[in-house]
Design a protein around this motif. Sequence first.
Motif, PDB file in Angstrom:
ATOM      1  N   ARG A  38       0.845  -1.195   0.000  1.00 24.73           N
ATOM      2  CA  ARG A  38       0.000   0.000   0.000  1.00 24.73           C
ATOM      3  C   ARG A  38       0.880   1.245   0.000  1.00 24.73           C
ATOM      4  O   ARG A  38       1.691   1.439   0.904  1.00 24.73           O
ATOM      5  CB  ARG A  38      -0.901  -0.007   1.226  1.00 24.73           C
ATOM      6  N   ARG A  39       0.693   2.105  -0.988  1.00 29.05           N
ATOM      7  CA  ARG A  39       1.486   3.331  -1.094  1.00 29.05           C
ATOM      8  C   ARG A  39       0.643   4.515  -0.618  1.00 29.05           C
ATOM      9  O   ARG A  39       0.145   5.314  -1.390  1.00 29.05           O
ATOM     10  CB  ARG A  39       1.939   3.532  -2.535  1.00 29.05           C
ATOM     11  N   GLY A  40       0.473   4.592   0.681  1.00 29.18           N
ATOM     12  CA  GLY A  40      -0.264   5.684   1.268  1.00 29.18           C
ATOM     13  C   GLY A  40      -1.740   5.378   1.421  1.00 29.18           C
ATOM     14  O   GLY A  40      -2.280   4.467   0.793  1.00 29.18           O
ATOM     15  N   PRO A  41      -2.441   6.158   2.266  1.00 34.70           N
ATOM     16  CA  PRO A  41      -3.861   5.897   2.537  1.00 34.70           C
ATOM     17  C   PRO A  41      -4.754   6.094   1.322  1.00 34.70           C
ATOM     18  O   PRO A  41      -5.862   5.559   1.283  1.00 34.70           O
ATOM     19  CB  PRO A  41      -4.197   6.913   3.640  1.00 34.70           C
ATOM     20  N   GLY A  42      -4.309   6.842   0.319  1.00 39.85           N
ATOM     21  CA  GLY A  42      -5.130   7.068  -0.863  1.00 39.85           C
ATOM     22  C   GLY A  42      -4.680   6.291  -2.071  1.00 39.85           C
ATOM     23  O   GLY A  42      -5.035   6.635  -3.210  1.00 39.85           O
ATOM     24  N   ASP A  43      -3.898   5.222  -1.869  1.00 42.19           N
ATOM     25  CA  ASP A  43      -3.388   4.419  -2.983  1.00 42.19           C
ATOM     26  C   ASP A  43      -4.552   3.906  -3.830  1.00 42.19           C
ATOM     27  O   ASP A  43      -5.394   3.138  -3.341  1.00 42.19           O
ATOM     28  CB  ASP A  43      -2.582   3.248  -2.435  1.00 42.19           C
ATOM     29  N   PRO A  44      -4.634   4.300  -5.107  1.00 45.89           N
ATOM     30  CA  PRO A  44      -5.770   3.866  -5.932  1.00 45.89           C
ATOM     31  C   PRO A  44      -5.716   2.400  -6.343  1.00 45.89           C
ATOM     32  O   PRO A  44      -6.684   1.887  -6.892  1.00 45.89           O
ATOM     33  CB  PRO A  44      -5.679   4.779  -7.159  1.00 45.89           C
ATOM     34  N   THR A  45      -4.595   1.706  -6.070  1.00 52.45           N
ATOM     35  CA  THR A  45      -4.478   0.293  -6.434  1.00 52.45           C
ATOM     36  C   THR A  45      -4.743  -0.631  -5.251  1.00 52.45           C
ATOM     37  O   THR A  45      -4.675  -1.847  -5.397  1.00 52.45           O
ATOM     38  CB  THR A  45      -3.087  -0.025  -6.995  1.00 52.45           C
ATOM     39  N   PHE A  46      -5.047  -0.074  -4.078  1.00 53.20           N
ATOM     40  CA  PHE A  46      -5.106  -0.877  -2.843  1.00 53.20           C
ATOM     41  C   PHE A  46      -6.210  -0.342  -1.942  1.00 53.20           C
ATOM     42  O   PHE A  46      -6.319   0.867  -1.747  1.00 53.20           O
ATOM     43  CB  PHE A  46      -3.755  -0.783  -2.124  1.00 53.20           C
ATOM     44  N   ARG A  47      -7.030  -1.249  -1.398  1.00 53.61           N
ATOM     45  CA  ARG A  47      -8.038  -0.866  -0.417  1.00 53.61           C
ATOM     46  C   ARG A  47      -8.104  -1.911   0.700  1.00 53.61           C
ATOM     47  O   ARG A  47      -8.273  -3.100   0.423  1.00 53.61           O
ATOM     48  CB  ARG A  47      -9.423  -0.726  -1.065  1.00 53.61           C
ATOM     49  N   ALA A  48      -7.972  -1.446   1.937  1.00 50.75           N
ATOM     50  CA  ALA A  48      -8.206  -2.292   3.108  1.00 50.75           C
ATOM     51  C   ALA A  48      -9.585  -1.937   3.648  1.00 50.75           C
ATOM     52  O   ALA A  48      -9.850  -0.775   3.957  1.00 50.75           O
ATOM     53  CB  ALA A  48      -7.136  -2.053   4.164  1.00 50.75           C
ATOM     54  N   MET A  49     -10.477  -2.918   3.738  1.00 58.65           N
ATOM     55  CA  MET A  49     -11.874  -2.671   4.060  1.00 58.65           C
ATOM     56  C   MET A  49     -12.176  -2.928   5.539  1.00 58.65           C
ATOM     57  O   MET A  49     -11.440  -3.665   6.215  1.00 58.65           O
ATOM     58  CB  MET A  49     -12.764  -3.553   3.188  1.00 58.65           C
ATOM     59  N   PRO A  50     -13.247  -2.331   6.059  1.00 58.83           N
ATOM     60  CA  PRO A  50     -13.600  -2.523   7.469  1.00 58.83           C
ATOM     61  C   PRO A  50     -13.848  -3.980   7.848  1.00 58.83           C
ATOM     62  O   PRO A  50     -13.678  -4.355   9.008  1.00 58.83           O
ATOM     63  CB  PRO A  50     -14.889  -1.693   7.617  1.00 58.83           C
ATOM     64  N   ASP A  51     -14.253  -4.818   6.880  1.00 60.11           N
ATOM     65  CA  ASP A  51     -14.512  -6.230   7.199  1.00 60.11           C
ATOM     66  C   ASP A  51     -13.236  -7.062   7.253  1.00 60.11           C
ATOM     67  O   ASP A  51     -13.282  -8.269   7.441  1.00 60.11           O
ATOM     68  CB  ASP A  51     -15.487  -6.831   6.187  1.00 60.11           C
ATOM     69  N   GLY A  52     -12.064  -6.403   7.088  1.00 55.94           N
ATOM     70  CA  GLY A  52     -10.794  -7.109   7.155  1.00 55.94           C
ATOM     71  C   GLY A  52     -10.274  -7.584   5.818  1.00 55.94           C
ATOM     72  O   GLY A  52      -9.134  -8.053   5.725  1.00 55.94           O
ATOM     73  N   SER A  53     -11.075  -7.473   4.769  1.00 55.09           N
ATOM     74  CA  SER A  53     -10.616  -7.903   3.445  1.00 55.09           C
ATOM     75  C   SER A  53      -9.702  -6.854   2.836  1.00 55.09           C
ATOM     76  O   SER A  53      -9.704  -5.682   3.231  1.00 55.09           O
ATOM     77  CB  SER A  53     -11.811  -8.158   2.520  1.00 55.09           C
TER      78      SER A  53
END
Length: 329
Positions: A38-53
């Motif tokens: 993950r390249r920063g909290p706004g990385d458009p290629t990566f998302r960490a979701m509240p459900d842990g996925s």
Amino acid sequence: MPAGVPVGVPRQASAPGRVRDWAPKGPLDLGLVLGPLRRGPGDPTFRAMPDGSVWRASRTPAGPGTLRVAARDGTVRGEAWGPGAEWLLEQLPEMLGAADSPEAFEPRHRVVALARHRRPGLRLTRTGLVLESLIPSVLEQKVTTDEAYRAWRLLVRKFGEPAPGPAAGGRLWVMPAPRTWALIPSWEWHRAGVDDKRASTILRAVRVAGRLEEAMRMAPAEAQARLEVLPGIGPWTSAETVQRSHGAADAVSVGDLHLPGIVGWALAGDRTADDAVMLELLEPYAGQGSGQAPGQEGQRHRAARLILLSGRVPPRRAPRMTRGDIGRL
């Protein structure tokens, strides 16, 4: 829609993807394993979701692909979409540390041992993709992380493409293809805050993208040597790349602004440690010739990662790196 779909995903794009279940041997923390991608909290290629996925969009050898990874009851489920779906699912175990050997690691310092005990799910990812890690690492050269993350975010969103599958039209994007990187106009690099030196390094890399991806067939040290043939790529950039692409347990980020002081402080109370001191302190985790079994891979990167996770950092005294913005010049 699939659980944990990124915000903004159109409902009609929720066709089921290809699925693979995999049971890791031992504990596995998705956040720790995939976090370095993950390249920063706004990385458009990566998302960490509240459900842990975790959702990732990648440009694979087979084409763009979207991957969702979720862990439950000791099993990891990967669901993938797009031309690169099969490739991503085939790579899933190694991406989650199947090729890693954390059990071979022997802590030589109390702070490292405690961090390992508290983080049993740490494994080193191996993405199998060189350019995907190299380009953002080049963007991070000699600038603040905020500047580098902004550049990555702007360039991917403007010149990449929406990720296939449920994330299409949503918040996930696939990074540009090598040819697209090569055609980005000079003023667009400038607007993203990327100076000529870093832009030129990326342009040289994408022109030989195939040769760089061939480095996946090499040992990490050999892969680093191949990367460093290109002007503008030094030991820090090559180490940051193979840590992710190869899961290189011994690749130390020599030349980092903060890491030597953090390692020096954690292991010796020396906040002024330089690269030479850092390498000396990490020597017990090096490979053959340092008391480990002949031929065993070194573990200096893993040791440094555990030190970072320990939270033992020196109190801040020096000013932060000055932030620049060439896009406003």
